[in-house]
Design a protein around this motif. Sequence first.
Motif, mmCIF file in Angstrom:
data_model
loop_
_atom_site.group_PDB
_atom_site.id
_atom_site.type_symbol
_atom_site.label_atom_id
_atom_site.label_comp_id
_atom_site.label_asym_id
_atom_site.label_seq_id
_atom_site.Cartn_x
_atom_site.Cartn_y
_atom_site.Cartn_z
ATOM 1 N N LEU A 6 0.842 -1.177 0.000
ATOM 2 C CA LEU A 6 0.000 0.000 0.000
ATOM 3 C C LEU A 6 0.887 1.240 0.000
ATOM 4 N N GLU A 46 -4.498 11.613 -3.903
ATOM 5 C CA GLU A 46 -5.489 11.090 -4.844
ATOM 6 C C GLU A 46 -4.832 10.119 -5.811
ATOM 7 N N VAL A 51 -4.291 5.758 1.779
ATOM 8 C CA VAL A 51 -5.201 5.724 2.929
ATOM 9 C C VAL A 51 -4.340 5.605 4.176
ATOM 10 N N PRO A 52 -4.494 6.547 5.111
ATOM 11 C CA PRO A 52 -3.650 6.533 6.309
ATOM 12 C C PRO A 52 -3.767 5.202 7.046
ATOM 13 N N ASN A 53 -2.688 4.733 7.561
ATOM 14 C CA ASN A 53 -2.684 3.508 8.341
ATOM 15 C C ASN A 53 -3.037 3.831 9.794
ATOM 16 N N GLN A 54 -4.258 3.483 10.155
ATOM 17 C CA GLN A 54 -4.765 3.818 11.490
ATOM 18 C C GLN A 54 -3.937 3.186 12.593
ATOM 19 N N VAL A 55 -3.446 1.996 12.321
ATOM 20 C CA VAL A 55 -2.693 1.295 13.353
ATOM 21 C C VAL A 55 -1.428 2.067 13.704
ATOM 22 N N ALA A 56 -0.714 2.453 12.663
ATOM 23 C CA ALA A 56 0.516 3.212 12.894
ATOM 24 C C ALA A 56 0.183 4.529 13.591
ATOM 25 N N SER A 58 -2.349 5.159 15.517
ATOM 26 C CA SER A 58 -2.723 4.914 16.903
ATOM 27 C C SER A 58 -1.499 4.732 17.784
ATOM 28 N N LEU A 59 -0.514 4.054 17.230
ATOM 29 C CA LEU A 59 0.665 3.749 18.036
ATOM 30 C C LEU A 59 1.291 5.020 18.590
ATOM 31 N N VAL B 55 -1.571 -2.815 19.545
ATOM 32 C CA VAL B 55 -1.434 -1.878 18.436
ATOM 33 C C VAL B 55 -0.026 -1.957 17.859
ATOM 34 N N LEU B 59 1.168 -3.389 14.150
ATOM 35 C CA LEU B 59 1.912 -2.572 13.188
ATOM 36 C C LEU B 59 2.976 -3.410 12.491
ATOM 37 N N ASN B 129 -4.923 -2.003 5.208
ATOM 38 C CA ASN B 129 -3.908 -1.529 6.131
ATOM 39 C C ASN B 129 -3.813 -2.393 7.380
#
Lengths: 341, 341
Positions: A6, A46, A51-56, A58-59, B55, B59, B129
């Motif tokens: 990704l 675009e 798409v931002p990696n939410q997991v990263a 969040s960390l 989390v 990752l 992701n």
Amino acid sequence: MQSHRLPTLEDVARVAGVSRATVSRVVNGVRNVDPQLHELVWSAVEQTGYVPNQVARSLVTRRSGTVALVVSDSETHDDDPFMSRFFADPYFGRVVGGLMSVLRPAGIQLALQMVGAPGHKRLVGDLRNGQADGAVVLSLPARDPLPGLLAEARIPAVLIGRPAEPVPVSYVDLANEAGAALAADRLVERGCQRIGMISGPADVPASQDRITGFRRAMARHGHAWVPLRQGNFTQDSGEQAMRSLLGERLDGVFVANDLMALGVLLVLRDAGKRVPEDVAVVGFDDSSAALAARPALTTVRHPLEDMAAEAAKLLLARIADPDARVSSVIYEPTLVTRQSA
Amino acid sequence: MQSHRLPTLEDVARVAGVSRATVSRVVNGVRNVDPQLHELVWSAVEQTGYVPNQVARSLVTRRSGTVALVVSDSETHDDDPFMSRFFADPYFGRVVGGLMSVLRPAGIQLALQMVGAPGHKRLVGDLRNGQADGAVVLSLPARDPLPGLLAEARIPAVLIGRPAEPVPVSYVDLANEAGAALAADRLVERGCQRIGMISGPADVPASQDRITGFRRAMARHGHAWVPLRQGNFTQDSGEQAMRSLLGERLDGVFVANDLMALGVLLVLRDAGKRVPEDVAVVGFDDSSAALAARPALTTVRHPLEDMAAEAAKLLLARIADPDARVSSVIYEPTLVTRQSA
DNA sequence: CGAACACTGGAAAGCGCTCTCCAAGCGTCC
DNA sequence: GGACGCTTGGAGAGCGCTTTCCAGTGTTCG
């Protein structure tokens, strides 16, 4: 035609010809970034399909954009039939619906967590680790240690239904006593003379309150003693309770939830009693069952969706400001008059 | 007395006097670690109260231990009453219960995702992701592009209910046609002559199949034409449909779900028709409503919990081996004979 | 008795992101 | 004209964890 990897911030930055930091700022809409760069970055986003990696995310931020719905069931074994009953009951769905009505517009996810006593430590740890930003707790067992643990760990939490023992955690609840009193008033007002009650399990706070409220109101009306049977909120238990109450020659009965009231209606019918002429029946919850019943059930309305939505709001507020005062909201029930009383 | 910072792997390592790597290995139970050290590390874990940060783990491993339950509702606005109806319906809860019965023992979480068409891109991105390891999809709209997107992105997914258009994604479903045929057989076998049907929305696959199956079976029995009304699965719509069917002088009716059948029963009763003597009624779902109805509903059993559990198993298998063949499971319905037919 | 070999445990490189510095550029004011 | 402040963008240090690579140790066999 998808690459296996990704696109990351790095990729977007390269395409846009800026640094990772700048892309991050643009994507998160912080700080003043030159409008031109801003534009440039967005088009790179675009173009790459980033798409931002939410997991990263969040960390580092220690925010997950997730709220846990914790169903605390203390002692249950895995395939306890109780659980399947719990989920099949509209109660669960109504709570979820109410929560989602607030969470979804806020862009927050709901994670379902079922946990018994052995899992408490792990759950608290996971929450402290930022697995979720807060928890809405549905406590099934009568005296659940979980709310206390949550408070101690300073995890934002809101209970649905008041805890058996006072705990510094916000909650939303229904004025169960007042609701039961509404039922008593109705029955008395109709002219019923011999009035009984079918309650839920004695160790559940909501159930206790309905008993207390009903007894108190009846006493106020001059009825010192009320024949009482205990059910467990299932239709079946309602039938049994009513059958054992048949000998009491009641002309009015308050049933602590609609599902049991359904059972009551059946037993009464089989016993040749007309409702409400011979025996008046008042239920509790105003569930869809109440409307479907024949005769349609007069019942105490329990605005569960609204309560769950309020719980979500309280939780969000608490997440935004962890030092906010613990506050609770009690909903006033109303009587929905239909045919059964 | 809680420190504000949670213990990390580093802390445990320091206490145990080993390296982070070793602690990680012990905690995850990999590689041969000296039993003595093993012991030592565990006691350090105990002592510090260490709980792994999921989390951070996600990752790097790109596994989240979470499965998403995606409720795809294409066009809904935020507080569409439809949604609250959806959650209050036991359907939702039964699915959740079935999923949890498999997921919970496997130590996997369920994250609830409601998403409309505008959110599809974001959802797919989040899943790619590693937000969740896979998805169980509950498609509400008739022709939903989501399953296709998921397949394209190679995200493990299982649908509950067959997709309107063939898509390379596993699904579990009920043999709706066969179920409807069961109802037809029963009605005919009873000796009903003029048999009608009340269906669900025409664009939902499950609903279509019930119509097709019923018509086909009726044709087999020599009934070339079946009076049909369309409802939307609510009790109310069932009442309306039945009222408009009253002129047809039916002596048997198949109703595509129990909730509508409840409405049918009421209308019939108000119209002075006895069930099943004057009009026989067969429902669909074997929901709790069927049992509560008077007369108790003869209905087609829909083993939703089992189906959801199977969906969870299929999904887990697919997550374990993403290249596994797409496979689907179709459940055979059975007729539950009660009083209404 | 020395070399080849398993085995064990440590060092360190990231996973993708945020956010705190810091440097550069620019305008402003005395 | 120089010093200062302000805006803007980049470099880089982690967040807590897994995992590869490698060094060290004990074991076995020629």
